[in-house]
Design an enzyme around this catalytic site. Structure first.
Site, PDB file in Angstrom:
ATOM      1  N   HIS A   1       4.693  -3.948  -1.795  1.00 41.38           N
ATOM      2  CA  HIS A   1       5.874  -4.809  -1.930  1.00 41.38           C
ATOM      3  C   HIS A   1       5.615  -6.004  -2.849  1.00 41.38           C
ATOM      4  O   HIS A   1       4.493  -6.517  -2.932  1.00 41.38           O
ATOM      5  CB  HIS A   1       6.380  -5.273  -0.561  1.00 41.38           C
ATOM      6  CG  HIS A   1       5.430  -6.152   0.199  1.00 41.38           C
ATOM      7  ND1 HIS A   1       5.453  -7.531   0.103  1.00 41.38           N
ATOM      8  CD2 HIS A   1       4.443  -5.865   1.087  1.00 41.38           C
ATOM      9  CE1 HIS A   1       4.530  -8.047   0.899  1.00 41.38           C
ATOM     10  NE2 HIS A   1       3.895  -7.052   1.504  1.00 41.38           N
TER      11      HIS A   1
ATOM     12  N   ASP B   1       7.742  -8.856  -2.742  1.00 42.77           N
ATOM     13  CA  ASP B   1       8.232 -10.120  -2.179  1.00 42.77           C
ATOM     14  C   ASP B   1       7.110 -10.822  -1.419  1.00 42.77           C
ATOM     15  O   ASP B   1       6.128 -10.194  -0.986  1.00 42.77           O
ATOM     16  CB  ASP B   1       9.444  -9.886  -1.266  1.00 42.77           C
ATOM     17  CG  ASP B   1       9.124  -9.007  -0.073  1.00 42.77           C
ATOM     18  OD1 ASP B   1       8.421  -7.987  -0.249  1.00 42.77           O
ATOM     19  OD2 ASP B   1       9.579  -9.316   1.041  1.00 42.77           O
TER      20      ASP B   1
ATOM     21  N   ASP C   1      -1.266 -10.682  -0.579  1.00 42.55           N
ATOM     22  CA  ASP C   1      -0.150 -10.021   0.109  1.00 42.55           C
ATOM     23  C   ASP C   1       1.128 -10.206  -0.701  1.00 42.55           C
ATOM     24  O   ASP C   1       1.865 -11.150  -0.461  1.00 42.55           O
ATOM     25  CB  ASP C   1      -0.002 -10.600   1.517  1.00 42.55           C
ATOM     26  CG  ASP C   1       1.067  -9.920   2.346  1.00 42.55           C
ATOM     27  OD1 ASP C   1       1.441  -8.779   2.005  1.00 42.55           O
ATOM     28  OD2 ASP C   1       1.521 -10.533   3.322  1.00 42.55           O
TER      29      ASP C   1
ATOM     30  N   GLU D   1      10.178  -6.532   2.031  1.00 51.50           N
ATOM     31  CA  GLU D   1       9.283  -6.065   3.100  1.00 51.50           C
ATOM     32  C   GLU D   1       8.993  -7.163   4.107  1.00 51.50           C
ATOM     33  O   GLU D   1       8.884  -6.908   5.311  1.00 51.50           O
ATOM     34  CB  GLU D   1       7.974  -5.533   2.496  1.00 51.50           C
ATOM     35  CG  GLU D   1       7.081  -4.791   3.474  1.00 51.50           C
ATOM     36  CD  GLU D   1       6.135  -5.710   4.257  1.00 51.50           C
ATOM     37  OE1 GLU D   1       5.533  -5.248   5.243  1.00 51.50           O
ATOM     38  OE2 GLU D   1       5.982  -6.897   3.864  1.00 51.50           O
ATOM     39  N   GLU D   2       8.854  -8.396   3.625  1.00 54.54           N
ATOM     40  CA  GLU D   2       8.456  -9.489   4.510  1.00 54.54           C
ATOM     41  C   GLU D   2       9.528  -9.825   5.550  1.00 54.54           C
ATOM     42  O   GLU D   2       9.213 -10.332   6.627  1.00 54.54           O
ATOM     43  CB  GLU D   2       8.126 -10.747   3.692  1.00 54.54           C
ATOM     44  CG  GLU D   2       6.883 -10.632   2.827  1.00 54.54           C
ATOM     45  CD  GLU D   2       5.589 -10.578   3.621  1.00 54.54           C
ATOM     46  OE1 GLU D   2       5.643 -10.577   4.868  1.00 54.54           O
ATOM     47  OE2 GLU D   2       4.516 -10.529   2.991  1.00 54.54           O
TER      48      GLU D   2
ATOM     49  N   GLU E   1      -1.391  -2.392   1.225  1.00 56.82           N
ATOM     50  CA  GLU E   1      -1.444  -3.699   1.900  1.00 56.82           C
ATOM     51  C   GLU E   1      -2.914  -4.067   2.033  1.00 56.82           C
ATOM     52  O   GLU E   1      -3.782  -3.184   2.034  1.00 56.82           O
ATOM     53  CB  GLU E   1      -0.808  -3.634   3.291  1.00 56.82           C
ATOM     54  CG  GLU E   1       0.694  -3.472   3.325  1.00 56.82           C
ATOM     55  CD  GLU E   1       1.436  -4.811   3.303  1.00 56.82           C
ATOM     56  OE1 GLU E   1       0.771  -5.860   3.126  1.00 56.82           O
ATOM     57  OE2 GLU E   1       2.667  -4.797   3.446  1.00 56.82           O
TER      58      GLU E   1
ATOM     59  N   HIS F   1      -0.352 -14.670   4.226  1.00 58.86           N
ATOM     60  CA  HIS F   1       0.529 -15.727   4.754  1.00 58.86           C
ATOM     61  C   HIS F   1      -0.168 -17.070   4.982  1.00 58.86           C
ATOM     62  O   HIS F   1       0.381 -17.936   5.650  1.00 58.86           O
ATOM     63  CB  HIS F   1       1.178 -15.281   6.084  1.00 58.86           C
ATOM     64  CG  HIS F   1       2.034 -14.072   5.971  1.00 58.86           C
ATOM     65  ND1 HIS F   1       2.910 -13.683   6.971  1.00 58.86           N
ATOM     66  CD2 HIS F   1       2.164 -13.138   4.988  1.00 58.86           C
ATOM     67  CE1 HIS F   1       3.532 -12.571   6.617  1.00 58.86           C
ATOM     68  NE2 HIS F   1       3.081 -12.222   5.403  1.00 58.86           N
TER      69      HIS F   1
END
Length: 385
Positions: free
Chosen positions: A79, A81, A112, A146-147, A172, A355
């Site tokens: 992903h 985003d 990520d 995705e997030e 990932e 994150h």
């Protein structure tokens, strides 16, 4: 022979430098969920420059590139985003301006999940350049949203393309480990009602915030009651946010909502989670599931896809490995958890970097992942494991 080796080295040096520039450009381009267009354009352009056979951008902004025309359909997905920034003061560098220092890339999304995007996109380019083709068609998707809603972007993409892959590799951060499953997730909102009044006479009302306190304690207690019933370990539950909509600071609130993150193991159902919440918080509470219920999943070690991944790993790195499990949730909740498409996970970067402030990834890991992704399609399509 030495001249050929020198030429090959020059080609690979350019390939690696181009991959680095691509990753730095993506990290330096903000792409919060639902605002991925700028990075979508970067990815689509890079795929075209790497001579992908076909490149499309769907209406949501997900990019998908195609290589080959064989019967076996393989999907690589990562992903584009990212999550936002909680406290920019905790960052040593600008989170939306990539910094490359001592072999490490710093910036929001570096680990990520843009490191995985770069690895997958460039693996496709390497497969095309070196002719590592067989009876397979490789699709590389850089998916959106995705997030905030695992599976939504990839679901939309597959429906628009009208095809079902034979297998999916989710990119990932896994620290270059093969992953064969992960926990699911439920986002829950519980709202408690009270009675509003002026804060100078609180006994005339019912403070909804106070009424949530025993509920929060009960939810915290659940974590101590959970037992290991799965190879994914124990379920996990946390209150992650509290809010009230109030007329003013000097008004006793008549509402309070708590937001809950519930991590599930395989075979847990939405109804079971709902019953659990009512038992812990009371049958009259209002329960809202904010997003889709994301399923947990585990692929058996003896599954052909897992064996193909393990074989690819050995070819890429000249050593053995065993597949592991992720504690977090990915687009695999849709591909495997919901659609039952055989899925594995693999990617550069450490899970703990997702994150967090000062997010980073080692570029050598990105290049190492390119090697695995480049070898896997041939191995999977050979049917000789």
């Amino acid at each position: 022979c030495s001249r050929t080796m020198f030429r090959t080295k020059l080609i690979m040096n350019k390939f690696e430098n181009d991959c680095l520039k691509f990753l730095l450009k993506m990290v330096s381009t903000k792409s919060l969920s639902k605002n991925e267009k700028a990075v979508s354009e970067i990815v689509a352009l890079e795929m075209r420059q790497l001579n992908y056979d076909d490149v499309k951008v769907d209406k949501l902004g997900s990019v998908i590139g195609k290589i080959g025309c064989g019967k076996i359909k393989i999907l690589f997905d990562a992903h584009i985003d990212t999550v936002g920034i909680a406290d920019i003061k905790q960052w040593k560098t600008d989170p939306f301006k990539a910094v490359y220092k001592n072999g490490i890339i710093y910036g929001r999304g570096s680990c990520d999940d843009k490191g995985c995007v770069a690895s997958m996109v460039y693996a496709g380019g390497l497969i095309k350049k070196l002719g590592l083709l067989d009876d397979f068609t490789l699709y590389v998707s850089a998916s959106v949203q995705e997030e905030i809603a695992e599976g939504y972007g990839i679901d939309f993409l597959l429906k628009s393309l009208k095809f079902r892959p034979d297998c999916v590799v989710i990119g990932e951060p896994s620290n270059l480990k093969i992953v064969r499953g992960h926990k699911g997730r439920a986002e829950i909102k519980i709202t408690v009602k009270g009675k509003a009044c002026h804060a100078s006479i609180p006994d005339e009302g019912e403070n909804a915030i106070y009424k949530t306190l025993p509920l929060i304690k009960n939810i915290d207690t659940l974590n101590k009651k959970y037992k290991i019933t799965s190879q994914l370990g124990k379920p996990v539950i946390s209150v992650t946010q509290i809010e009230t909509k109030n007329a003013s600071i000097n008004t006793i609130p008549d509402n309070c909502s708590i937001y809950i993150d519930r991590r599930t193991v395989e075979n847990e159902t939405k109804q079971e989670i709902t019953d659990e919440m009512k038992n812990a918080c009371g049958k009259n509470i209002k329960i809202d599931y904010l997003k889709k219920f994301f399923n947990a999943w585990v692929l058996p070690r003896e599954h052909y896809l897992v064996k193909s991944a393990v074989s690819s790993y050995k070819k890429a790195y000249k050593k053995n490995t065993e597949a592991t499990l992720w504690p977090f949730c990915t687009n695999g909740s849709f591909t495997m958890g919901e659609r039952k498409i055989p899925t594995i996970g693999f990617g550069p970067g450490e899970e703990k970097q997702a994150h967090v402030a000062n997010e980073r990834i080692r570029f050598n890991d990105v290049l190492a992942a390119v090697k695995f992704y480049s070898i896997f399609p041939l191995t999977f399509s050979s049917k000789k494991i």
